[in-house]
Design a protein around this motif. Structure first.
Motif, PDB file in Angstrom:
ATOM      1  N   GLN A 156       0.856  -1.190   0.000  1.00 36.47           N
ATOM      2  CA  GLN A 156       0.000   0.000   0.000  1.00 36.47           C
ATOM      3  C   GLN A 156       0.887   1.234   0.000  1.00 36.47           C
ATOM      4  OE1 GLN A 156      -2.212  -0.684   3.627  1.00 36.47           O
ATOM      5  NE2 GLN A 156      -3.999  -1.342   2.451  1.00 36.47           N
ATOM      6  N   PHE A 157       0.463   2.234  -0.761  1.00 37.64           N
ATOM      7  CA  PHE A 157       1.295   3.421  -0.912  1.00 37.64           C
ATOM      8  C   PHE A 157       0.468   4.690  -0.858  1.00 37.64           C
ATOM      9  CE2 PHE A 157       3.312  -0.043  -3.195  1.00 37.64           C
ATOM     10  CZ  PHE A 157       4.611   0.005  -2.722  1.00 37.64           C
ATOM     11  N   GLY A 158       0.997   5.701  -0.184  1.00 34.43           N
ATOM     12  CA  GLY A 158       0.430   7.043  -0.248  1.00 34.43           C
ATOM     13  C   GLY A 158       1.144   7.841  -1.317  1.00 34.43           C
ATOM     14  N   ILE A 159       2.398   7.461  -1.571  1.00 30.15           N
ATOM     15  CA  ILE A 159       3.187   7.999  -2.670  1.00 30.15           C
ATOM     16  C   ILE A 159       3.940   6.813  -3.258  1.00 30.15           C
ATOM     17  CG2 ILE A 159       5.171   8.642  -1.227  1.00 30.15           C
ATOM     18  CD1 ILE A 159       5.407  11.173  -3.070  1.00 30.15           C
ATOM     19  N   LYS A 160       3.977   6.719  -4.566  1.00 29.16           N
ATOM     20  CA  LYS A 160       4.577   5.563  -5.243  1.00 29.16           C
ATOM     21  C   LYS A 160       5.601   6.054  -6.248  1.00 29.16           C
ATOM     22  CE  LYS A 160       4.638   1.180  -6.629  1.00 29.16           C
ATOM     23  NZ  LYS A 160       5.883   0.574  -6.253  1.00 29.16           N
ATOM     24  N   LEU A 161       6.758   5.449  -6.236  1.00 32.79           N
ATOM     25  CA  LEU A 161       7.825   5.820  -7.142  1.00 32.79           C
ATOM     26  C   LEU A 161       7.631   5.117  -8.480  1.00 32.79           C
ATOM     27  CD1 LEU A 161      10.438   7.527  -6.995  1.00 32.79           C
ATOM     28  CD2 LEU A 161      11.641   5.383  -6.679  1.00 32.79           C
ATOM     29  N   ALA A 162       7.538   5.888  -9.552  1.00 33.35           N
ATOM     30  CA  ALA A 162       7.442   5.336 -10.909  1.00 33.35           C
ATOM     31  C   ALA A 162       8.821   5.398 -11.547  1.00 33.35           C
ATOM     32  CB  ALA A 162       6.447   6.133 -11.741  1.00 33.35           C
ATOM     33  N   GLN A 163       9.196   4.326 -12.219  1.00 29.01           N
ATOM     34  CA  GLN A 163      10.489   4.282 -12.902  1.00 29.01           C
ATOM     35  C   GLN A 163      10.263   4.432 -14.394  1.00 29.01           C
ATOM     36  OE1 GLN A 163      13.299   1.076 -11.935  1.00 29.01           O
ATOM     37  NE2 GLN A 163      13.511   0.747 -14.131  1.00 29.01           N
ATOM     38  N   ILE A 164      11.010   5.321 -15.007  1.00 30.11           N
ATOM     39  CA  ILE A 164      10.955   5.517 -16.452  1.00 30.11           C
ATOM     40  C   ILE A 164      12.293   5.051 -17.008  1.00 30.11           C
ATOM     41  CG2 ILE A 164      10.707   7.199 -18.314  1.00 30.11           C
ATOM     42  CD1 ILE A 164       9.208   8.962 -16.222  1.00 30.11           C
ATOM     43  N   GLY A 165      12.256   4.145 -17.919  1.00 26.91           N
ATOM     44  CA  GLY A 165      13.492   3.609 -18.485  1.00 26.91           C
ATOM     45  C   GLY A 165      13.687   2.178 -18.040  1.00 26.91           C
ATOM     46  N   PRO A 166      14.794   1.597 -18.374  1.00 26.12           N
ATOM     47  CA  PRO A 166      16.014   2.240 -18.812  1.00 26.12           C
ATOM     48  C   PRO A 166      15.971   2.625 -20.288  1.00 26.12           C
ATOM     49  CG  PRO A 166      16.364  -0.121 -18.722  1.00 26.12           C
ATOM     50  CD  PRO A 166      14.968   0.141 -18.221  1.00 26.12           C
ATOM     51  N   ASP A 167      16.574   3.744 -20.588  1.00 22.38           N
ATOM     52  CA  ASP A 167      16.727   4.213 -21.962  1.00 22.38           C
ATOM     53  C   ASP A 167      18.210   4.148 -22.300  1.00 22.38           C
ATOM     54  OD1 ASP A 167      13.991   4.878 -22.293  1.00 22.38           O
ATOM     55  OD2 ASP A 167      14.329   6.746 -21.199  1.00 22.38           O
ATOM     56  N   GLN A 168      18.505   3.579 -23.449  1.00 20.17           N
ATOM     57  CA  GLN A 168      19.902   3.467 -23.856  1.00 20.17           C
ATOM     58  C   GLN A 168      20.339   4.780 -24.499  1.00 20.17           C
ATOM     59  OE1 GLN A 168      20.793   0.068 -26.257  1.00 20.17           O
ATOM     60  NE2 GLN A 168      22.986   0.294 -25.955  1.00 20.17           N
ATOM     61  N   ILE A 169      21.390   5.383 -23.936  1.00 17.80           N
ATOM     62  CA  ILE A 169      21.903   6.657 -24.438  1.00 17.80           C
ATOM     63  C   ILE A 169      23.041   6.416 -25.426  1.00 17.80           C
ATOM     64  CG2 ILE A 169      23.016   8.814 -23.756  1.00 17.80           C
ATOM     65  CD1 ILE A 169      21.523   8.570 -21.116  1.00 17.80           C
ATOM     66  N   THR A 170      23.947   5.527 -25.072  1.00 19.35           N
ATOM     67  CA  THR A 170      25.043   5.113 -25.958  1.00 19.35           C
ATOM     68  C   THR A 170      25.151   3.594 -25.845  1.00 19.35           C
ATOM     69  OG1 THR A 170      26.784   5.238 -24.284  1.00 19.35           O
ATOM     70  CG2 THR A 170      26.302   7.276 -25.506  1.00 19.35           C
ATOM     71  N   ASP A 171      26.118   3.025 -26.529  1.00 21.00           N
ATOM     72  CA  ASP A 171      26.297   1.569 -26.458  1.00 21.00           C
ATOM     73  C   ASP A 171      26.512   1.070 -25.044  1.00 21.00           C
ATOM     74  OD1 ASP A 171      25.985   1.240 -29.163  1.00 21.00           O
ATOM     75  OD2 ASP A 171      28.136   1.238 -29.611  1.00 21.00           O
ATOM     76  N   ARG A 172      27.155   1.883 -24.201  1.00 19.32           N
ATOM     77  CA  ARG A 172      27.488   1.441 -22.860  1.00 19.32           C
ATOM     78  C   ARG A 172      26.851   2.277 -21.760  1.00 19.32           C
ATOM     79  NH1 ARG A 172      33.724   0.396 -22.507  1.00 19.32           N
ATOM     80  NH2 ARG A 172      33.001  -0.459 -20.560  1.00 19.32           N
ATOM     81  N   LYS A 173      25.941   3.166 -22.108  1.00 24.65           N
ATOM     82  CA  LYS A 173      25.347   4.042 -21.099  1.00 24.65           C
ATOM     83  C   LYS A 173      23.820   3.953 -21.154  1.00 24.65           C
ATOM     84  CE  LYS A 173      25.559   8.716 -19.312  1.00 24.65           C
ATOM     85  NZ  LYS A 173      26.098  10.071 -19.486  1.00 24.65           N
ATOM     86  N   TRP A 174      23.233   3.744 -19.976  1.00 25.48           N
ATOM     87  CA  TRP A 174      21.787   3.653 -19.836  1.00 25.48           C
ATOM     88  C   TRP A 174      21.318   4.709 -18.852  1.00 25.48           C
ATOM     89  CZ3 TRP A 174      18.845   0.005 -22.466  1.00 25.48           C
ATOM     90  CH2 TRP A 174      19.579  -0.925 -23.202  1.00 25.48           C
ATOM     91  N   GLN A 175      20.088   5.142 -18.996  1.00 29.45           N
ATOM     92  CA  GLN A 175      19.549   6.177 -18.111  1.00 29.45           C
ATOM     93  C   GLN A 175      18.200   5.746 -17.556  1.00 29.45           C
ATOM     94  OE1 GLN A 175      19.470  10.132 -19.760  1.00 29.45           O
ATOM     95  NE2 GLN A 175      17.699  10.684 -18.550  1.00 29.45           N
ATOM     96  N   TYR A 176      18.021   5.992 -16.277  1.00 33.74           N
ATOM     97  CA  TYR A 176      16.746   5.788 -15.593  1.00 33.74           C
ATOM     98  C   TYR A 176      16.268   7.141 -15.090  1.00 33.74           C
ATOM     99  CZ  TYR A 176      17.820   0.790 -15.103  1.00 33.74           C
ATOM    100  OH  TYR A 176      18.110  -0.524 -15.328  1.00 33.74           O
ATOM    101  N   GLU A 177      14.970   7.319 -15.028  1.00 30.35           N
ATOM    102  CA  GLU A 177      14.399   8.482 -14.365  1.00 30.35           C
ATOM    103  C   GLU A 177      13.339   7.979 -13.410  1.00 30.35           C
ATOM    104  OE1 GLU A 177      13.446  12.003 -16.500  1.00 30.35           O
ATOM    105  OE2 GLU A 177      14.862  11.543 -18.089  1.00 30.35           O
ATOM    106  N   PHE A 178      13.156   8.697 -12.326  1.00 30.32           N
ATOM    107  CA  PHE A 178      12.207   8.305 -11.304  1.00 30.32           C
ATOM    108  C   PHE A 178      11.294   9.482 -10.993  1.00 30.32           C
ATOM    109  CE2 PHE A 178      16.101   5.917 -10.736  1.00 30.32           C
ATOM    110  CZ  PHE A 178      15.636   4.621 -10.715  1.00 30.32           C
TER     111      PHE A 178
END
Length: 107
Positions: free
Chosen positions: A32-54
């Protein structure tokens, strides 16, 4: 005046502290949550770099910690945010942040 929660989601690290603080403050069960963290991604930026946003998103259980507000305190998610990316104020008080950052506003 009506106050709202503002999330500066450029700085949210995804630590889940807001969720845990809310659950403890309100005696909520683990799923149960009053506030819930949503994850966006992972998005690949380069061959070896990934990005997440919350993005922390208040749920229908969120009452903006009415009991804490009555005692002159901010909501527990704002109080305990380790990244300092949650703000609680009136629209006028949040005005400077609204025009300068990537934010989400929850009334």
């Amino acid at each position: 005046m009506r106050k709202m929660i503002l999330v500066d989601y450029e700085y949210c690290t995804g630590c889940h502290t807001c969720e845990v603080a809310c659950q403890q403050e309100h005696g909520l069960e683990a799923e149960q949550f009053g506030i819930k963290l949503a994850q966006i991604g992972p998005d690949q930026i380069t061959d070896r770099k990934w990005q997440y946003e919350f993005v922390p998103i208040p749920t229908d259980r969120c009452d903006k910690c009415a009991k804490r507000q009555a005692a002159g305190k901010v909501p527990t998610c704002v109080q305990h945010c380790q990244a300092g990316c949650l703000y609680y104020d009136t629209l006028e008080g949040l005005g400077d942040l609204l025009g300068k950052k990537k934010v989400a506003l929850f009334t």
